[in-house]
Design an enzyme around this catalytic site. Structure first.
Site, PDB file in Angstrom:
ATOM      1  N   ILE A  93      33.000   4.618   8.389  1.00 53.40           N
ATOM      2  CA  ILE A  93      33.213   4.974   9.796  1.00 53.40           C
ATOM      3  C   ILE A  93      34.554   5.660  10.030  1.00 53.40           C
ATOM      4  CG2 ILE A  93      31.700   3.189  10.742  1.00 53.40           C
ATOM      5  CD1 ILE A  93      34.165   1.438  11.154  1.00 53.40           C
ATOM      6  N   GLY A  94      35.354   5.821   8.981  1.00 54.70           N
ATOM      7  CA  GLY A  94      36.648   6.470   9.145  1.00 54.70           C
ATOM      8  C   GLY A  94      37.240   6.883   7.819  1.00 54.70           C
ATOM      9  N   GLY A 103      41.210   8.459   6.249  1.00 50.72           N
ATOM     10  CA  GLY A 103      42.580   8.866   6.535  1.00 50.72           C
ATOM     11  C   GLY A 103      43.391   8.917   5.264  1.00 50.72           C
ATOM     12  N   GLY A 113      42.857   5.976   2.919  1.00 48.48           N
ATOM     13  CA  GLY A 113      41.590   5.770   2.240  1.00 48.48           C
ATOM     14  C   GLY A 113      40.439   5.769   3.225  1.00 48.48           C
ATOM     15  N   VAL A 121      37.452   3.625   5.805  1.00 51.88           N
ATOM     16  CA  VAL A 121      37.141   2.448   6.609  1.00 51.88           C
ATOM     17  C   VAL A 121      35.622   2.311   6.676  1.00 51.88           C
ATOM     18  CG1 VAL A 121      37.357   1.307   8.841  1.00 51.88           C
ATOM     19  CG2 VAL A 121      39.208   2.743   8.004  1.00 51.88           C
ATOM     20  N   LYS A 174      39.111  -1.747   5.797  1.00 48.69           N
ATOM     21  CA  LYS A 174      39.890  -0.599   5.320  1.00 48.69           C
ATOM     22  C   LYS A 174      40.154  -0.781   3.825  1.00 48.69           C
ATOM     23  CE  LYS A 174      43.511   0.944   7.677  1.00 48.69           C
ATOM     24  NZ  LYS A 174      44.908   1.104   8.183  1.00 48.69           N
ATOM     25  N   ASP A 181      53.752   5.093  15.032  1.00 46.50           N
ATOM     26  CA  ASP A 181      52.597   5.963  14.769  1.00 46.50           C
ATOM     27  C   ASP A 181      51.632   5.968  15.947  1.00 46.50           C
ATOM     28  OD1 ASP A 181      51.313   7.799  13.151  1.00 46.50           O
ATOM     29  OD2 ASP A 181      50.153   6.295  12.059  1.00 46.50           O
TER      30      ASP A 181
END
Length: 388
Positions: A81-82, A84, A87, A89, A109, A208
């Site tokens: 689902i993600g 970055g 790595g 997710v 994650k 961030d």
């Protein structure tokens, strides 16, 4: 967006094939944090994040790698689902710690050991999220740390946020995020940052803040995620923390980029950037736009909040379904957050109050519009009946 960063390699090692225990996590990080939390051994000082973590480490569940493989069907690509710098997710399902009850949907994650963000950032997430507790910060349920024959494995297990991120709703949308919802999301995010800055024994600089790190639950309530770059703030008479410059291009405060001096005010600047994103529906940096419009902050300077031209930058997707006076208030707030003089930026508590006022103004504006519509309809009805 790409991240810019300079990282040092973490030389600490665990016993092969064994999940890291909480005490080992503490020992690895002690040298990283001690310099940030003490100004003098003879003076009492706030406890550091590792020290606070000691009290709460029992709240985090230590998962085996096999448990998390099972939870994600072998890290199936269909469950990703993600993605970055850290790595990938995955959406997964775990059994309750007690072994009884319904399965729990989670986000897992999995650190890419070849990526930019390494063990140090993973460790920061475990410790910071192991300490903080606020409704607008994502909840860390547990972790997995294994050094085995197949290499280093670092994973984190969070509560699942079904509505993805603010970034997805602003820029990858199929429908426009309503005006009031945008303000409520930013208010929740501001309350989360205010807690980090003022609500703990030690000040925490998030470092961030950006739309992709504001996750949304089933009711679109926001929670800040990704604490890999978070740092403890300065203590005693120190004014800043000196660090390597890391973050996302287009968001970082100029004084931090230029000097590496990190302060609470650095978070205020990035919040101002995201306020302009929710006002305009544009990214902080968008290379697909005309040259003069690629950098959001440069473009919006042409349309000051106290001018009539300000309406020209409001997200056209809102189709005028917003309060102009409230939008001006948010624009002025964003501009104050983006003050080049960091000391003149508002605190997050002040930002929270300003956003509450903007929401109230939006509600009052909506109410007056509705009353006008009712009155207009009533007049129309009377004219029609008089002709009968």
């Amino acid at each position: 967006m790409k991240c810019f960063s300079i990282f040092t390699k973490d030389k600490s090692k665990n016993k092969k094939g064994v999940s890291s225990s909480a005490p080992e996590l503490r020992n690895q990080s002690q040298s990283d944090n001690s310099a940030l939390t003490r100004t003098s051994r003879s003076m009492p000082s706030p406890r550091s994040i590792p020290e606070l973590y000691k009290e709460k480490e029992h709240n985090l569940r230590v998962f085996s790698l096999q448990e998390l493989r099972d939870a994600t069907n072998g890290f199936n690509r269909m469950l990703k689902i993600g993605q970055g710098g850290f790595g990938s997710v995955y959406k997964g399902t775990i059994t309750p710690h007690s072994g009884r009850g319904d399965p729990i949907v989670v986000a897992i994650k999995k650190l890419n050991t070849q990526g930019l963000q390494g063990h140090k950032e993973w460790l920061a997430e475990v410790q910071f999220l192991g300490v903080v507790n606020h409704p607008n910060l994502v909840k860390l349920l547990g972790y997995c740390s294994v050094d085995g024959e197949r290499g280093i494995q670092r994973l984190l297990v969070y509560e699942f946020m079904p509505n993805r991120s603010l970034e997805d709703h602003l820029f990858k949308r199929t429908s426009t995020l309503p005006w009031k919802t945008r303000l409520e999301i930013m208010l929740g995010a501001a309350e989360g940052l205010a807690y980090l800055h003022e609500g703990l024994e030690v000040k925490v600089i998030y470092r961030d803040f950006k739309s992709s790190n504001v996750l949304l639950d089933e009711n679109l309530k926001p929670k800040l995620s990704d604490f890999g770059l978070a740092r403890e703030g300065p203590t005693g008479d120190r004014t800043h923390v000196s660090t390597a410059v890391v973050g996302t291009y287009g968001y970082a405060a100029p004084e931090y980029v230029e000097t590496g001096h990190l302060t609470i005010q650095s978070d205020i600047w990035t919040f101002g950037v995201v306020l302009y994103e929710i006002l305009t529906g544009r990214r902080a940096v968008d290379r697909n736009r005309p040259t003069l419009e690629q950098k959001l902050l440069d473009w919006v300077k042409q349309f000051p909040p106290d001018s009539k031209r300000f309406s020209m930058i409001i997200d056209p997707g809102l189709r005028n379904n917003y309060s102009f006076s409230a939008a001006q208030k948010v624009g002025k707030l964003a501009t104050s957050c983006l003050n080049k003089n960091a000391k003149e930026r508002p605190t997050m508590s002040q930002v929270v109050e300003s956003l509450k006022q903007a929401i109230q103004e939006s509600e009052e504006g909506s109410s007056s519009v509705n009353q006008s519509s009712v009155a207009s309809s009533s007049r129309t009805g009377r004219r029609s009946s008089s002709k009968v």
